[in-house]
Scaffold this active site. Structure first.
Site, mmCIF file in Angstrom:
data_model
loop_
_atom_site.group_PDB
_atom_site.id
_atom_site.type_symbol
_atom_site.label_atom_id
_atom_site.label_comp_id
_atom_site.label_asym_id
_atom_site.label_seq_id
_atom_site.Cartn_x
_atom_site.Cartn_y
_atom_site.Cartn_z
ATOM 1 N N HIS A 124 0.828 -1.203 0.000
ATOM 2 C CA HIS A 124 0.000 0.000 0.000
ATOM 3 C C HIS A 124 0.864 1.255 0.000
ATOM 4 C CE1 HIS A 124 1.090 -0.519 4.189
ATOM 5 N NE2 HIS A 124 0.778 0.755 4.394
ATOM 6 N N HIS B 268 4.741 0.153 0.230
ATOM 7 C CA HIS B 268 5.481 -0.595 1.241
ATOM 8 C C HIS B 268 4.605 -1.699 1.816
ATOM 9 C CE1 HIS B 268 3.471 2.666 3.307
ATOM 10 N NE2 HIS B 268 3.476 1.954 4.414
ATOM 11 N N ARG C 157 5.101 6.651 14.508
ATOM 12 C CA ARG C 157 4.980 7.128 13.133
ATOM 13 C C ARG C 157 4.414 8.534 13.090
ATOM 14 N NH1 ARG C 157 1.083 4.549 8.515
ATOM 15 N NH2 ARG C 157 -0.062 6.516 8.464
HETATM 16 FE FE LIG Z 1 1.847 1.940 5.814
#
Ligand SMILES: [Fe+2]
Length: 287
Positions: free
Chosen positions: A108, A263, A278
């Site tokens: 994705h 990825h 993240r």
């Molecule tokens: Fe991702």
């Protein structure tokens, strides 16, 4: 501060590089330019040995690249720092998950299902298992460049639908373990349409912009034709020559450019902790 020891080294074939000798918590303009240039040149970079990267420092560095996204999964945001999404198999004292445990185990491009998808994502490894849990990256410039001329011509002006909810339903039906969204969260995510081929706003290069995670159909084609074309494009995208597999080291801050890469996370032994922070930088509307 520039130390004179900064180095960038290619790790994969065309994408994937490591950057050593920079401290993202105290980054001067010269090193910022070096890191940004490396990201554009190599698509995904691992900035090594970021031992002092507090949540505040990660957010401050990420903001130098653009505005930050607040992820829809509010229950997995770092308390006090909603800009940070936790990717983790840790549990809180009451046994609840603190983050996405099995995030992104499919190909994705991050949040391609919104009007302005992610420009880049930054993932900081606080704790990692002794092996496995690698992240694979696919070079979508190379995917486009590798298509035959007739296919490039056929897809030049096509657009495709991206949908979190539809793709979530399909994955769940297929048995994938994906985080659950409430109806309210789903309502915040209507499907969007993006070009199948996009021009990277900074490099000017063309990249394929469809992904198996969130792209559900090609606009204007029959269901069969759409499925067959998407299948062919996905297959071309994940050719082994286009892939770089990142083996994590603790204190890596990995940055990837979602405008030209897909990825895919891979499994690990969940008796070990894997805990990451993240941040996600919002990009332009693809054209
Ligand atoms: Fe991702």
């Amino acid at each position: 501060m520039a130390t004179g020891t900064e180095q960038v080294r290619l790790l994969g074939r065309s994408i994937g590089a490591e950057v050593v000798g920079v401290d993202l918590a105290e980054l001067d303009e010269n090193d910022f330019v070096l890191v940004h240039r490396a990201l554009l040149d190599y698509g995904v970079i691992a900035v090594r040995d970021q031992t002092n990267l507090t949540p505040e420092a990660q957010i401050a560095f990420s903001r130098r690249l653009g505005d930050l996204e607040i992820h829809v999964a509010a229950h997995f945001l770092l308390p006090g720092h909603p800009e940070i999404l936790q990717i983790s198999n840790k549990k809180s004292a009451d046994g609840a998950a603190v983050g996405f445990e099995e995030a992104g185990r499919y190909w994705h491009s991050d949040i391609s299902y919104v009007e302005r998808p992610a420009m880049c994502s930054l993932l900081y490894a606080l704790e990692i298992p002794p092996s496995d849990g690698d992240t694979m990256f696919a070079d979508m410039y190379a995917a486009y460049d590798g298509l035959d001329g007739a296919t490039q011509k056929r897809i030049a002006d096509l657009t495709a639908v991206h949908s979190y909810a539809a793709s979530f339903a399909g994955e769940t039906a297929a048995g994938a373990n994906r985080a659950t969204l409430t109806d309210d969260q789903k309502a915040m995510l209507p499907e969007v349409v993006h070009p199948v081929v996009r021009s990277h706003p900074e490099t000017g290069r063309k990249a394929l912009f469809v992904n198996p995670g969130f792209t559900t159909r090609i606009v204007g084609l029959s269901d069969d034709d759409s499925r067959s074309l998407l299948g062919a494009l996905f297959k071309a995208s994940v050719h082994s020559q286009n892939i770089y597999t990142h083996k994590w080291r603790r204190h890596d801050l990995v940055i990837w450019d979602n405008r030209c890469l897909m990825h895919h996370a891979t499994p690990y032994d969940s008796s070990y902790i894997r805990h990451m922070h993240r941040t996600t930088v919002i990009g332009d509307r693809p054209v």
